[in-house]
Structures are given as structure tokens and as C-alpha cells.
Design a protein around this motif. Structure first.
Motif, mmCIF file in Angstrom:
data_model
loop_
_atom_site.group_PDB
_atom_site.id
_atom_site.type_symbol
_atom_site.label_atom_id
_atom_site.label_comp_id
_atom_site.label_asym_id
_atom_site.label_seq_id
_atom_site.Cartn_x
_atom_site.Cartn_y
_atom_site.Cartn_z
ATOM 1 N N LYS A 1 112.840 21.994 -9.615
ATOM 2 C CA LYS A 1 113.733 21.401 -8.987
ATOM 3 C C LYS A 1 113.415 20.122 -8.130
ATOM 4 N N CYS A 2 112.232 19.867 -7.909
ATOM 5 C CA CYS A 2 111.877 18.735 -6.823
ATOM 6 C C CYS A 2 110.904 17.774 -7.422
ATOM 7 N N ALA A 3 110.003 18.057 -8.463
ATOM 8 C CA ALA A 3 109.013 17.216 -8.764
ATOM 9 C C ALA A 3 109.552 16.229 -9.544
ATOM 10 N N SER A 4 110.580 15.984 -10.323
ATOM 11 C CA SER A 4 111.123 14.932 -10.870
ATOM 12 C C SER A 4 111.495 13.714 -10.097
ATOM 13 N N CYS A 5 111.686 13.956 -8.721
ATOM 14 C CA CYS A 5 112.079 12.961 -7.805
ATOM 15 C C CYS A 5 110.749 12.705 -6.905
ATOM 16 N N HIS A 6 110.158 13.818 -6.539
ATOM 17 C CA HIS A 6 108.983 13.642 -5.354
ATOM 18 C C HIS A 6 107.709 13.720 -5.990
ATOM 19 N N GLY A 7 107.734 13.631 -7.290
ATOM 20 C CA GLY A 7 106.280 13.711 -7.657
ATOM 21 C C GLY A 7 105.596 15.119 -7.933
ATOM 22 N N THR A 8 104.623 15.443 -8.862
ATOM 23 C CA THR A 8 104.135 16.558 -9.080
ATOM 24 C C THR A 8 103.416 17.227 -7.906
ATOM 25 N N PHE A 9 102.895 16.267 -6.846
ATOM 26 C CA PHE A 9 101.940 16.751 -6.057
ATOM 27 C C PHE A 9 102.474 15.939 -4.464
ATOM 28 N N GLY A 10 103.689 15.824 -4.452
ATOM 29 C CA GLY A 10 104.508 15.194 -3.386
ATOM 30 C C GLY A 10 104.289 13.741 -3.428
ATOM 31 N N GLU A 11 103.758 12.904 -4.385
ATOM 32 C CA GLU A 11 103.382 11.616 -4.073
ATOM 33 C C GLU A 11 104.438 10.703 -4.350
ATOM 34 N N SER A 12 105.523 11.159 -4.761
ATOM 35 C CA SER A 12 106.740 10.503 -4.841
ATOM 36 C C SER A 12 106.940 9.806 -6.031
ATOM 37 N N ASN A 13 108.306 9.583 -6.671
ATOM 38 C CA ASN A 13 108.744 8.791 -7.797
ATOM 39 C C ASN A 13 109.817 8.142 -7.106
ATOM 40 N N SER A 14 109.712 7.082 -6.291
ATOM 41 C CA SER A 14 110.706 6.274 -5.890
ATOM 42 C C SER A 14 111.501 6.623 -4.728
ATOM 43 N N PRO B 1 117.042 13.985 -11.902
ATOM 44 C CA PRO B 1 116.530 15.326 -11.719
ATOM 45 C C PRO B 1 116.984 16.594 -12.672
ATOM 46 N N ALA B 2 116.382 17.438 -13.103
ATOM 47 C CA ALA B 2 116.880 18.452 -13.900
ATOM 48 C C ALA B 2 118.227 19.190 -13.390
ATOM 49 N N GLN B 3 119.160 19.544 -14.305
ATOM 50 C CA GLN B 3 120.445 20.145 -13.629
ATOM 51 C C GLN B 3 120.460 21.661 -14.385
ATOM 52 N N ALA B 4 119.557 22.426 -14.095
ATOM 53 C CA ALA B 4 119.445 23.734 -14.891
ATOM 54 C C ALA B 4 120.490 24.532 -14.451
ATOM 55 N N GLN B 5 120.943 24.196 -13.253
ATOM 56 C CA GLN B 5 121.983 25.118 -12.597
ATOM 57 C C GLN B 5 123.612 25.054 -13.209
ATOM 58 N N ILE B 6 123.692 24.070 -14.160
ATOM 59 C CA ILE B 6 124.941 23.912 -14.713
ATOM 60 C C ILE B 6 125.030 24.799 -15.870
ATOM 61 N N SER B 7 126.207 25.485 -16.304
ATOM 62 C CA SER B 7 126.405 26.214 -17.210
ATOM 63 C C SER B 7 126.191 25.345 -18.459
ATOM 64 N N ASP B 8 125.825 25.991 -19.760
ATOM 65 C CA ASP B 8 125.835 25.421 -20.943
ATOM 66 C C ASP B 8 127.498 25.013 -21.227
ATOM 67 N N ALA B 9 128.357 25.747 -20.956
ATOM 68 C CA ALA B 9 129.733 25.414 -21.301
ATOM 69 C C ALA B 9 130.138 24.305 -20.575
ATOM 70 N N ASP B 10 130.058 24.286 -19.240
ATOM 71 C CA ASP B 10 130.156 23.085 -18.436
ATOM 72 C C ASP B 10 129.336 21.779 -18.860
ATOM 73 N N ALA B 11 128.171 21.923 -19.232
ATOM 74 C CA ALA B 11 127.092 20.956 -19.816
ATOM 75 C C ALA B 11 127.939 20.018 -20.808
ATOM 76 N N ARG B 12 128.263 21.027 -21.613
ATOM 77 C CA ARG B 12 128.910 20.631 -22.996
ATOM 78 C C ARG B 12 129.874 19.588 -22.787
ATOM 79 N N LYS B 13 131.025 20.271 -21.966
ATOM 80 C CA LYS B 13 132.232 19.338 -21.579
ATOM 81 C C LYS B 13 132.053 18.312 -21.066
ATOM 82 N N VAL B 14 131.100 18.015 -20.024
ATOM 83 C CA VAL B 14 130.705 16.812 -19.554
ATOM 84 C C VAL B 14 130.234 15.652 -20.488
ATOM 85 N N VAL B 15 129.374 16.187 -21.763
ATOM 86 C CA VAL B 15 128.854 15.466 -22.644
ATOM 87 C C VAL B 15 129.929 14.880 -23.426
#
Length: 327
Positions: free
Chosen positions: A63-76, A305-319
Motif C-alpha cells: 500500500k505504500c511502496a508505489s509512492c514512497h519507494g521500496t525502502f522509503g527512498e521516495s518516488n516523488s 498507488p495500487a487500489q486493491a481495496q476496490i471490489s472487482d465489481a466497482d473497478a469494472r464499473k469505473v473502467v
């Protein structure tokens, strides 16, 4: 503030005992509880729960590495790790580990504001675990640490004595940051409170009239159409847009015009389901994977960031709404 002060003065002059502004309502206990989530340096406000460094690493990677980097080094985004002991040097490195003076502040912020797109969705156990992992990234606690409401306040941060309240912003007797003498000559006789966006900044953040948030339709000022116009009422949002707002997508994406990420309609233009049925299904599948797993590089350097908390049904509706033109 000026209008409020005038209103109070008028009421007092009339001898009325009960002050009021004629709008709003008293906050309920449940509404106050929703805001009353602060955690103090001594641990007051911490809930029950516990989490380890090992558990925190698994949550962080998801939930965090995509923005803050694998080791907290940051991605912008804010760098989380490193820089301990550098604040007094010629090249200070300001990170979560180097500048915070209490570990409870880190816990409070993670619970209050993270993940960026879905704040306040983490459980207390997850917040304890993430706090332990970030502290471990900074070598403040060892790898086997387990934190809870009793142990967290006892963690001593490297910058514990590095902050001061001895200045004008925090204490009446503190030294002010600036000094100046009031003019008190040729003062304006009439003050008219007003607010406006200067011309050079009107389109800095896209068309504000199109940027609706979860509070619902409000009057908006079109800012992407040249000279200022009168405010216009927002049209009711479509079901797809309402769902995108509910899921937090509008935090980073406008319908038109880039925000943090590309606009919904820019995504539609790139992935529009043209051609065969198999091509349509392929594009839909690619966007579903992107939405759920996150990624970076297709629209710039800022990762999604990953949005794993969104249900498959809601994700499909948004797409489906996006590929339909985000109307």
C-alpha cells in the motif's frame, strides 16, 4: 473573519445574550468523534492494537511502496528514511526519521492521512505495524520490534530535542520571526472582503468547475475558459463519476485536464475500445489490472498507488465508465 466580528459587535450592541450567525447546526457526538482522532506525544488517544516490523513490511509493500519507494527512498513523494543526524549540517536531509520528535506523530499521520487515495481505511493493527516498519527503516527500532499503545510512546526519536516552541508562533513571550512597525497613516476607510483567482493562475489546476468532490454538487467558477464569468451551478454527476468520487479516484484525476494523474477522458482517448470485441476486452482488462495493481511510467513520473481495496465489481464499473468517454 471581519464579517463575523462585525456581526458579533452588532449583536452585543443590541444587548442580545445569545450569539449566532443564522446558519449551521450543533455537531453531534458521532460527528465530533469522527474528528477527535488525534494522538498526543504521551500516547493519549492511541487505541488498542499491536503490529510488528515484519507485518508492517508486508503492508508497506502493498500500500505504500508505489509512492514512497521500496525502502522509503521516495518516488516523488516524501522521503521516509535516512537523514538522521543531518539537520544541523550544511546539507540537511529532512525525512520522517530525521525530523519528527515523537513517534506518536508518525502513528497519528499514518492513521489520519494514509494511504493517500483512501485515508483512514487502515486498522489500528496495520498502523502500528507500518509505524514499526518505518521506524525500523530509520534504524530507530530493531527488526523484532512489536509496537502497541504502551511501547510506542517510549520510542525516543533522534530529533526529540530538536524542535522548540520558543518563538512568536507558539508562545506569547517567544521571539517573533519578523519585526515591523505598523504604519497607521492614510488607512482605508472602507474594507470590502473579497477573494479572486489572479489571471495568471486561473488555469493552473484545470477547470475548477469540473472538479467536484465527495460533498456533492456545488457552484463552481469555470477557470479554463478565459476571462472570469459568473459562477454556474454544477450539473448532476453521472453514476460513473459519482462512483469514481466515492472510491477516491477524483483525488488524483479530473474528468478533463490533468491533475496529479491524467484526466479520465485522456485515459479514454488512449484506451478507447475501438475495433474488434477482443480488442475491447483487452483494453478493459489492461485498465482493470492498472487500477487494481497500480504502476508508473505511462503518464509521467508520479506513480499510481495500487487500489486493491476496490471490489472487482466497482473497478469494472469505473473502467466501463472511463472507456465510455467519462461522461
Amino acid at each position: 473573519m471581519l464579517a463575523a466580528a462585525v456581526a458579533i459587535a452588532d449583536v452585543r450592541a443590541a444587548g442580545t445574550q445569545t450569539l449566532g450567525y443564522g446558519f449551521g447546526k450543533s455537531a453531534t457526538a458521532s460527528e465530533i468523534a469522527g474528528w477527535d482522532i488525534d494522538v498526543r506525544p504521551d500516547g493519549t488517544g492511541l487505541p488498542s492494537g499491536r503490529g510488528s516490523v515484519e507485518q508492517g513490511q508486508a503492508i508497506y509493500d502493498e500500500k505504500c511502496a508505489s509512492c514512497h519507494g521500496t525502502f522509503g527512498e521516495s518516488n516523488s513523494y516524501l522521503q521516509l528514511a535516512g537523514g538522521v543526524g543531518t539537520l544541523g549540517s550544511a546539507q540537511p536531509v529532512r525525512t520522517t526519521g530525521s525530523k519528527l520528535n515523537y513517534a506518536t506523530t508518525l502513528w497519528d499521520y499514518i492513521r489520519r492521512a494514509m494511504p493517500f487515495a483512501t485515508p483512514q481505511t487502515l486498522t489500528p493493527d496495520e498502523v502500528y505495524a507500518l509505524t514499526a516498519y518505518v521506524l525500523n527503516l530509520n534504524d530507530i527500532v530493531p527488526a523484532g520490534t512489536v509496537l502497541d499503545r504502551n511501547s510506542l510512546p517510549r520510542v525516543r526519536m533522534p530529533n526529540r530535542e530538536g524542535l522548540t516552541t520558543a518563538h512568536g508562533l507558539m508562545r506569547v513571550d517567544g521571539r517573533p520571526d519578523t519585526a515591523n512597525a505598523a504604519c497607521m497613516h492614510n488607512c482605508a476607510s472602507t474594507i470590502k472582503p473579497s477573494s479572486e483567482i489572479p489571471g495568471y493562475a486561473r488555469d493552473s489546476h484545470g477547470d475548477l468547475a469540473q472538479q467536484r468532490r465527495e460533498m456533492g454538487a456545488i457552484a463552481g467558477l469555470p477557470t479554463a475558459e478565459g476571462p472570469a464569468k459568473s459562477p454556474v451551478s454544477a450539473a448532476p454527476a453521472s453514476a460513473g463519476l459519482q462512483l469514481a468520487r466515492k472510491l477516491g479516484c477524483s483525488t488524483c484525476h479530473n474528468v478533463d485536464g490533468a491533475l496529479v494523474g491524467p484526466s479520465f477522458r485522456a485515459v479514454a482517448a488512449r484506451y478507447a475500445p475501438l475495433g474488434s470485441a477482443s480488442r475491447m476486452a483487452e483494453n478493459e482488462g489492461r485498465l482493470l489490472v492498472k487500477l487494481k495493481n497500480g504502476g508508473a511510467g505511462l503518464w509521467g513520473t508520479v506513480p499510481m498507488p495500487a487500489q486493491a481495496q476496490i471490489s472487482d465489481a466497482d473497478a469494472r464499473k469505473v473502467v466501463e465508465w472511463i472507456l465510455g468517454g467519462a461522461q
